[in-house]
Scaffold this motif. Structure first.
Motif, short mmCIF file in Angstrom:
data_model
loop_
_atom_site.label_atom_id
_atom_site.label_comp_id
_atom_site.label_asym_id
_atom_site.label_seq_id
_atom_site.Cartn_x
_atom_site.Cartn_y
_atom_site.Cartn_z
N ASN A 1 0.83 -1.20 0.00
CA ASN A 1 0.00 0.00 0.00
C ASN A 1 0.87 1.25 0.00
OD1 ASN A 1 -2.25 -1.62 0.06
ND2 ASN A 1 -2.58 -1.40 2.27
N ARG A 2 0.24 2.40 -0.12
CA ARG A 2 0.91 3.69 -0.01
C ARG A 2 0.16 4.52 1.02
NH1 ARG A 2 3.94 0.85 -2.51
NH2 ARG A 2 4.89 1.28 -4.54
N ARG B 1 -0.26 4.21 -7.91
CA ARG B 1 0.45 3.58 -6.80
C ARG B 1 1.94 3.46 -7.12
NH1 ARG B 1 2.43 -1.08 -4.82
NH2 ARG B 1 2.28 -2.05 -6.88
#
Length: 272
Positions: free
Chosen positions: A201-202, A212
């Motif tokens: 994830n970010r 992303r």
């Protein structure tokens, strides 16, 4: 009525005997059969050594094994397989068999492999990390080779950490490692190996896979700098099987919190 703060002589004597017995047990002065008897009558938690392993059922055994050993650096403990028959079937699947009967359906339709008759088989591999073992499990048709890409059941398409019963494996990054660089290198190495499911994830909002990938490296982790979790850094990530992973780094105040808790736990275990 007796004062609770002033135990009677019998109570003191019993307490002294218990303390003496505990000291003798810790010193190894109690005969082994008596030690076992004491242990088997103790609290359930006192009979445990801790967590031995986490298990992960995979679709592609070789791919998962490559990720956890060659990418993340675990070492193989052992592998075994071709498990079938009544005992292993009942050991693992009794609950699901009962559920199928209560529903009035064929167990195969709710994901229960036929280890009993041998139509399906189970293979396992154990991978050792510094402080825990991960067990990889693959259920496959008997006609399929060990370690192959075909499993008995299809994987769940949608995995969310918000679902009840969902579990994740969390890896602890060393104190002196650049967390954001680690995530970047993890994704790069996994992509090189064709493990396209491995995606972290970010911390910034992205609305597409392109966004992303274009996020700056500092968006690869979430550093917490206040409250009880001060010093904690984390990010969630999917593994090569679509499994939920987490990577964390514990520094500063939160590191001390966990270190103190571990020290207290060790003292408690010794005192049992």
């Amino acid at each position: 009525m007796m004062d609770d703060k002033e135990p009677d002589a019998a109570g003191l004597e019993r307490r002294e005997m218990l303390l003496a017995g505990g000291a003798a047990l810790a010193a190894g002065l109690v005969p082994a059969p008596l030690q076992a008897a004491n242990r088997n009558s103790s609290a359930l938690g006192a009979r445990l050594q801790g967590v031995q392993h986490f298990g992960l059922t995979v679709q592609n055994m070789d791919r998962a094994f490559e990720f956890y050993t060659e990418v993340l650096g675990g070492t193989e403990v052992m592998r075994d397989g071709d498990f079938q028959g009544e005992r292993i079937h009942n050991t693992l699947l009794t609950d699901q068999e009962i559920e199928a009967r209560e529903r009035g359906v064929n167990p195969r339709t709710i994901g229960v492999p036929d280890l009993l008759g041998g139509s399906q088989r189970l293979d396992v591999r154990f991978v050792q990390f510094d402080n825990v073992v991960i067990e990889l499990l693959q259920y496959r048709d008997a006609s399929e080779p060990m370690g192959g890409p075909k499993s008995f059941a299809e994987p769940l398409d949608h995995m969310s950490p918000a679902f009840p019963r969902m579990m994740h494996i969390c890896f602890h990054i060393r104190d002196d490692v650049d967390f954001n660089r680690f995530i970047h290198d993890l994704e790069t190495e996994s992509t090189r190996r064709g493990m396209t499911q491995v995606r972290a994830n970010r911390v910034m909002t992205v609305t597409s896979e392109k966004d992303r990938l274009a996020a700056p490296m500092e968006a690869n982790s979430n550093p917490i700098t206040e409250g009880k979790s001060n010093g904690w850094r984390l990010i969630y990530c999917k593994g090569p099987e679509g499994e939920q992973l987490e990577f964390v780094q514990a520094l500063g105040p939160v590191k001390k919190t966990f270190d103190d808790a571990l020290a207290a736990r060790r003292k408690l275990v010794v005192a049992r």
